[in-house]
Design a protein around this motif. Structure first.
Motif, PDB file in Angstrom:
ATOM      1  N   ASP A 215       0.829  -1.200   0.000  1.00 24.63           N
ATOM      2  CA  ASP A 215       0.000   0.000   0.000  1.00 24.63           C
ATOM      3  C   ASP A 215       0.870   1.260   0.000  1.00 24.63           C
ATOM      4  OD1 ASP A 215      -2.158   1.703   0.124  1.00 24.63           O
ATOM      5  OD2 ASP A 215      -2.347   1.570   2.306  1.00 24.63           O
ATOM      6  N   LEU A 216       0.661   2.097  -0.974  1.00 21.62           N
ATOM      7  CA  LEU A 216       1.372   3.375  -1.049  1.00 21.62           C
ATOM      8  C   LEU A 216       0.430   4.550  -0.806  1.00 21.62           C
ATOM      9  CD1 LEU A 216       3.834   5.175  -1.742  1.00 21.62           C
ATOM     10  CD2 LEU A 216       3.211   4.922  -4.165  1.00 21.62           C
ATOM     11  N   TYR A 217      -0.823   4.403  -1.208  1.00 24.15           N
ATOM     12  CA  TYR A 217      -1.764   5.529  -1.192  1.00 24.15           C
ATOM     13  C   TYR A 217      -1.934   6.113   0.212  1.00 24.15           C
ATOM     14  CZ  TYR A 217      -6.205   8.025  -1.518  1.00 24.15           C
ATOM     15  OH  TYR A 217      -7.185   8.974  -1.434  1.00 24.15           O
ATOM     16  N   TRP A 218      -2.313   5.286   1.182  1.00 21.21           N
ATOM     17  CA  TRP A 218      -2.610   5.825   2.509  1.00 21.21           C
ATOM     18  C   TRP A 218      -1.357   6.259   3.274  1.00 21.21           C
ATOM     19  CZ3 TRP A 218      -6.262   8.236   4.701  1.00 21.21           C
ATOM     20  CH2 TRP A 218      -6.333   8.352   6.090  1.00 21.21           C
ATOM     21  N   PRO A 219      -0.268   5.469   3.321  1.00 21.47           N
ATOM     22  CA  PRO A 219       0.940   5.970   3.999  1.00 21.47           C
ATOM     23  C   PRO A 219       1.463   7.274   3.401  1.00 21.47           C
ATOM     24  CG  PRO A 219       1.110   3.613   3.676  1.00 21.47           C
ATOM     25  CD  PRO A 219      -0.097   4.060   2.916  1.00 21.47           C
ATOM     26  N   MET A 220       1.330   7.462   2.098  1.00 18.04           N
ATOM     27  CA  MET A 220       1.811   8.688   1.483  1.00 18.04           C
ATOM     28  C   MET A 220       1.010   9.897   1.965  1.00 18.04           C
ATOM     29  SD  MET A 220       2.489   9.417  -2.573  1.00 18.04           S
ATOM     30  CE  MET A 220       0.769   9.115  -2.995  1.00 18.04           C
ATOM     31  N   ILE A 221      -0.237   9.668   2.402  1.00 17.49           N
ATOM     32  CA  ILE A 221      -1.091  10.762   2.879  1.00 17.49           C
ATOM     33  C   ILE A 221      -0.765  11.126   4.325  1.00 17.49           C
ATOM     34  CG2 ILE A 221      -3.483  11.392   3.438  1.00 17.49           C
ATOM     35  CD1 ILE A 221      -4.367   9.807   1.023  1.00 17.49           C
TER      36      ILE A 221
END
Length: 282
Positions: A215-221
């Motif tokens: 998962d990249l989407y949520w940690p990047m936020i």
């Protein structure tokens, strides 16, 4: 001496054709991983070569892997991934298993409505809930924490659905006998029903670990501190680091961060296949 070889019959072709299609698909799926590993071994001058020969002209594996580990803390990223993925999985199982057991074996008013809500929740993408969850975490001053990366995934409706379908096939007679013996519903759930559903739990474990490791989407936020970065976010930081144009080092880092997923799947592959293809008690 006569030649006893005969052409393949139509039945033999029908048996071989599905395997040929599956092998072709597997080759296309594995090709990016092969290219990643091959690039991690090559010298910079060979990286853009179109050759798929597995032996490079000069081995630069040590240089590439050393550059990858020195540019960014790869092993810290892996540790963060293990902490986040394992914590999410544990909470998901603790929540989903009793909920699935209640939907599968406990008659109560509104059971069909709750199951309909579970099915409906499967259709809601993560992106729809991202903004309110981000605002709530920012208001609670929980950004840049492990909890911020884990909280949205503690409740897995997919796990509830999967386990509910598995628990439905468990014999009601055994549950009734356990109730007559004085066992509580939680004891029946965890001591009787759950051991029979280990293949389904193993299958969900693989799904959960792969999904949250990648998962990249949520940690990047919610994360801006490199020390808390998970593997995909760490690779994003790596691309912006000094070695960001060193594709050999980038692929070396990607290889290191991919290996835990490969090992996880290889260890649980038999249970994973059983959990996907079978339900019920053997």
């Amino acid at each position: 001496m006569t030649d006893v070889r005969r052409p393949l019959t139509g039945y033999a072709w029908r048996r071989l054709l599905p395997h040929a299609v599956l092998m072709t698909g597997a080759l296309f799926i594995l090709l990016p991983f092969y290219w990643m590993l091959l690039t991690s071994l090559r010298a910079p001058a060979e990286i853009f070569s179109v050759s798929l020969w597995p032996i490079p002209q000069s081995f630069h594996a040590l240089d590439n892997f050393t550059a990858a580990t020195q540019a960014v803390p790869l092993f810290r990223f892996m540790l963060n991934g293990v902490i986040v993925c394992c914590s999410i999985l544990i909470v998901q199982l603790l929540v989903a298993i009793p909920a699935a057991y209640a939907l599968a074996k406990l008659p109560f008013p509104g059971a069909k409505l709750f199951f309909s809500l579970v099915i409906g929740a499967l259709c809601i993408p993560m992106q729809v809930l991202a903004l309110p969850m981000f605002i709530g975490l920012a208001w609670a001053d929980l950004l840049n924490t492990y909890f911020a990366m884990m909280a949205p995934f503690f409740l897995s409706v997919f796990a509830i659905f999967l386990f509910r379908q598995t628990f439905k096939s468990y014999p009601d007679e055994i549950i009734q006998a356990a109730r007559l013996d004085g066992m509580s519903e939680m004891s029946i759930c965890w001591r009787l029903v759950v051991p029979s559903a280990l293949p389904a739990i193993a299958a969900f474990t693989v799904f959960s670990m792969v999904a949250h490791w990648n998962d990249l989407y949520w940690p990047m936020i919610v994360i801006s501190d490199m020390r808390l970065a998970t593997p995909p976010l760490g690779m994003l930081f790596f691309a912006d680091a000094e070695a960001g144009t060193n594709y050999g080092a980038l692929m070396a880092g990607a290889t290191v961060l991919t290996m835990p997923l490969v090992i996880c799947f290889l260890l649980a592959r038999r249970q994973f296949i059983e959990g996907i293809t079978m339900t019920g008690v053997k």
